[in-house]
Design a protein around this motif. Structure first.
Motif, mmCIF file in Angstrom:
data_model
loop_
_atom_site.group_PDB
_atom_site.id
_atom_site.type_symbol
_atom_site.label_atom_id
_atom_site.label_comp_id
_atom_site.label_asym_id
_atom_site.label_seq_id
_atom_site.Cartn_x
_atom_site.Cartn_y
_atom_site.Cartn_z
ATOM 1 N N ASP A 76 -3.691 26.976 60.814
ATOM 2 C CA ASP A 76 -2.340 27.485 60.626
ATOM 3 C C ASP A 76 -1.560 27.560 61.938
ATOM 4 O OD1 ASP A 76 -0.210 28.376 59.105
ATOM 5 O OD2 ASP A 76 -0.731 30.494 59.342
ATOM 6 N N TYR A 77 -1.677 26.506 62.727
ATOM 7 C CA TYR A 77 -0.978 26.455 64.003
ATOM 8 C C TYR A 77 0.421 25.865 63.808
ATOM 9 C CZ TYR A 77 -5.528 27.431 66.086
ATOM 10 O OH TYR A 77 -6.723 28.013 66.430
ATOM 11 N N PRO A 78 1.434 26.436 64.443
ATOM 12 C CA PRO A 78 2.815 25.973 64.264
ATOM 13 C C PRO A 78 3.088 24.656 64.992
ATOM 14 C CG PRO A 78 2.743 27.738 65.879
ATOM 15 C CD PRO A 78 1.349 27.616 65.320
ATOM 16 N N ALA A 79 2.996 23.568 64.274
ATOM 17 C CA ALA A 79 3.207 22.254 64.890
ATOM 18 C C ALA A 79 4.157 21.398 64.065
ATOM 19 C CB ALA A 79 1.862 21.539 65.056
ATOM 20 N N ASP A 80 4.945 22.040 63.203
ATOM 21 C CA ASP A 80 5.922 21.301 62.400
ATOM 22 C C ASP A 80 7.252 21.292 63.148
ATOM 23 O OD1 ASP A 80 5.886 24.059 62.071
ATOM 24 O OD2 ASP A 80 6.992 23.973 60.189
ATOM 25 N N VAL A 81 7.440 20.279 63.951
ATOM 26 C CA VAL A 81 8.605 20.225 64.832
ATOM 27 C C VAL A 81 9.844 19.730 64.107
ATOM 28 C CG1 VAL A 81 9.554 19.152 66.903
ATOM 29 C CG2 VAL A 81 7.161 19.908 66.858
ATOM 30 N N ILE A 82 9.686 18.673 63.335
ATOM 31 C CA ILE A 82 10.848 18.052 62.700
ATOM 32 C C ILE A 82 10.711 18.158 61.187
ATOM 33 C CG2 ILE A 82 12.191 15.937 62.483
ATOM 34 C CD1 ILE A 82 11.076 15.099 65.179
ATOM 35 N N GLU A 83 11.572 18.941 60.591
ATOM 36 C CA GLU A 83 11.506 19.153 59.152
ATOM 37 C C GLU A 83 12.319 18.121 58.381
ATOM 38 O OE1 GLU A 83 12.703 23.165 58.569
ATOM 39 O OE2 GLU A 83 10.924 24.020 59.554
ATOM 40 N N VAL A 84 13.267 17.479 59.041
ATOM 41 C CA VAL A 84 14.085 16.463 58.386
ATOM 42 C C VAL A 84 13.298 15.168 58.256
ATOM 43 C CG1 VAL A 84 16.251 15.180 58.484
ATOM 44 C CG2 VAL A 84 16.123 17.502 59.396
ATOM 45 N N LYS A 85 13.347 14.577 57.104
ATOM 46 C CA LYS A 85 12.629 13.337 56.868
ATOM 47 C C LYS A 85 13.523 12.137 57.162
ATOM 48 C CE LYS A 85 9.057 15.625 55.515
ATOM 49 N NZ LYS A 85 7.868 15.724 56.412
ATOM 50 N N ALA A 86 12.896 11.103 57.683
ATOM 51 C CA ALA A 86 13.646 9.878 57.981
ATOM 52 C C ALA A 86 13.821 9.071 56.710
ATOM 53 C CB ALA A 86 12.903 9.054 59.026
ATOM 54 N N GLY A 87 15.028 8.604 56.494
ATOM 55 C CA GLY A 87 15.286 7.750 55.351
ATOM 56 C C GLY A 87 14.959 6.306 55.665
ATOM 57 N N ALA A 88 14.763 5.539 54.640
ATOM 58 C CA ALA A 88 14.502 4.115 54.818
ATOM 59 C C ALA A 88 15.776 3.421 55.314
ATOM 60 C CB ALA A 88 14.043 3.493 53.508
ATOM 61 N N LYS A 89 15.600 2.334 56.015
ATOM 62 C CA LYS A 89 16.738 1.573 56.512
ATOM 63 C C LYS A 89 17.522 1.032 55.325
ATOM 64 C CE LYS A 89 17.883 -1.843 60.045
ATOM 65 N NZ LYS A 89 17.329 -2.762 61.080
ATOM 66 N N GLN A 90 18.815 1.245 55.326
ATOM 67 C CA GLN A 90 19.645 0.860 54.199
ATOM 68 C C GLN A 90 20.842 0.038 54.657
ATOM 69 O OE1 GLN A 90 20.180 4.175 51.163
ATOM 70 N NE2 GLN A 90 19.618 5.393 52.968
ATOM 71 N N SER A 91 21.530 -0.513 53.692
ATOM 72 C CA SER A 91 22.788 -1.212 53.940
ATOM 73 C C SER A 91 23.773 -0.787 52.860
ATOM 74 C CB SER A 91 22.578 -2.730 53.937
ATOM 75 O OG SER A 91 21.779 -3.131 55.022
ATOM 76 N N ARG A 92 24.117 0.489 52.852
ATOM 77 C CA ARG A 92 25.005 1.036 51.829
ATOM 78 C C ARG A 92 26.446 0.557 52.064
ATOM 79 N NH1 ARG A 92 23.103 7.023 53.203
ATOM 80 N NH2 ARG A 92 23.057 5.931 55.223
ATOM 81 N N ARG A 93 27.137 0.294 50.964
ATOM 82 C CA ARG A 93 28.511 -0.196 51.050
ATOM 83 C C ARG A 93 29.342 0.402 49.925
ATOM 84 N NH1 ARG A 93 28.174 -6.575 50.821
ATOM 85 N NH2 ARG A 93 30.099 -6.527 52.073
ATOM 86 N N LEU A 94 30.616 0.530 50.160
ATOM 87 C CA LEU A 94 31.561 0.849 49.110
ATOM 88 C C LEU A 94 32.217 -0.447 48.656
ATOM 89 C CD1 LEU A 94 33.299 4.036 50.571
ATOM 90 C CD2 LEU A 94 31.316 3.903 49.031
ATOM 91 N N SER A 95 32.916 -0.399 47.577
ATOM 92 C CA SER A 95 33.630 -1.579 47.111
ATOM 93 C C SER A 95 34.947 -1.708 47.863
ATOM 94 C CB SER A 95 33.883 -1.483 45.610
ATOM 95 O OG SER A 95 34.621 -0.319 45.314
#
Length: 324
Positions: free
Chosen positions: A177-196
């Motif tokens: 139970d040692y505190p070693a959780d530094v980054i709680e945000v997860k990385a998203g997959a590389k995307q190519s999101r676009r609007l119309s």
């Protein structure tokens, strides 16, 4: 009855032309010691009568937890600050600070002697912190060159190093139970999101007579933002090689900004990769004129790519000043 007449003007990156209505339009290392074993100056083999430094005493579990907690706070604060960056310029500064915080924490923890039962997990965790800091340094260069433009893009670029840090941190936590959780945000997959093409991101009432034709002949998608004074009249998405006409533009003087890039992050209203920020030097004027026999108004056309004979130079814009 007043007869409507149309004046069409062009503002093309790298053409500002007269109106085509027939009525005149506006103008618009460090040192290393070396020796040979047994040679001169070489220390004699120990006879067992000398004294040696005693091994470092391992920390108790509670003291070790305290050491980890102290470093974790500084690292998580730096990462949280990085994730809160709203512009590329701010992001660059905060990625640099995060790199310094993780590198410093790894150096400090490497000097700590953990409880013997978690020595392996500790060493792996410190190693992954070093690697993550090194990768942050590489990503920092990408932010500086605008290859990476948002906090989410930074984490995506660091996904492999982040996964390793998550795994070693989880192993250390599971061991006691040692505190070693530094980054709680997860990385998203590389995307190519676009609007119309033609999707408004923001707009006011479009109830005027004029129009703005946008021609994006570049190799990247774009968002065009049109400002009247300090008010955003509208902001619209135009895909690469796409065209769109905004109708109903109201009278007034407007400044036109545009950003190119890849992968549109709607939450942050920014491209996550390969981004640029520019503004046309010249303002454009939309004006409706009523006479006894005519109604005259302005229609403008802009291009977001260089064209032969273009008359509308642009300036780069500091991301801090780009209208969101």
């Amino acid at each position: 009855m007043a007869v409507p007449r149309l004046m069409t003007c062009v503002l093309a990156l790298a053409t500002l032309t007269a109106c085509t209505s027939g009525v005149s339009g506006p103008t618009g290392g460090e040192p290393v010691a070396r020796g040979v074993a047994g040679g001169p100056g070489t220390a004699k083999p120990s006879t067992g009568t000398g004294t040696t430094a005693p091994p470092a005493t391992a920390l108790t579990p509670e003291s070790y937890k305290s050491e980890l907690s102290g470093r974790k706070r500084a690292m998580t604060d730096a990462i949280d600050s990085m994730m809160g960056a709203r512009t590329v310029k701010t992001l660059n500064t905060r990625v640099e600070r995060a790199e310094e915080a993780l590198r410093g924490a790894a150096d400090e923890l490497s000097a700590v002697t953990p409880p013997q039962e978690v020595r392996a997990q500790h060493d792996a965790y410190v190693g992954s912190l070093r690697e993550f800091a090194a990768q942050l340094g590489s990503t920092l260069g990408k932010v500086g060159s605008r290859d990476v433009c948002t906090p989410g893009g930074v984490l995506t670029d660091l996904s492999a190093a982040l996964k390793q840090l998550d795994e070693t941190g989880a192993a250390l936590q599971a061991a006691g139970d040692y505190p070693a959780d530094v980054i709680e945000v997860k990385a998203g997959a590389k995307q190519s999101r676009r609007l119309s093409t033609g999707k408004f991101i923001k707009r006011e009432n479009l109830n005027g007579r004029s129009s703005l034709q946008i021609d994006n002949g570049s190799t990247r998608d774009a968002v065009v933002t049109v400002m009247r004074g300090g008010t955003k009249a509208f902001s619209i998405y135009v895909r690469k090689k796409g065209k769109y006409k905004v109708r109903g533009v109201r009278d007034g003087n407007y400044k036109i900004y545009f950003t190119h890039g890849v992968d549109w992050d709607g939450k942050n209203r920014a491209f996550t990769r390969d981004c640029s920020f520019e503004r046309f030097q010249k303002s454009v004027k939309f004006k409706t004129t009523y006479t006894a026999s005519q109604i005259l108004w302005h229609d403008w056309r802009i291009t977001l790519h260089a064209v032969s004979g273009g008359n509308a130079p642009t300036d780069p814009v500091d991301p801090e000043s780009f209208p969101k």
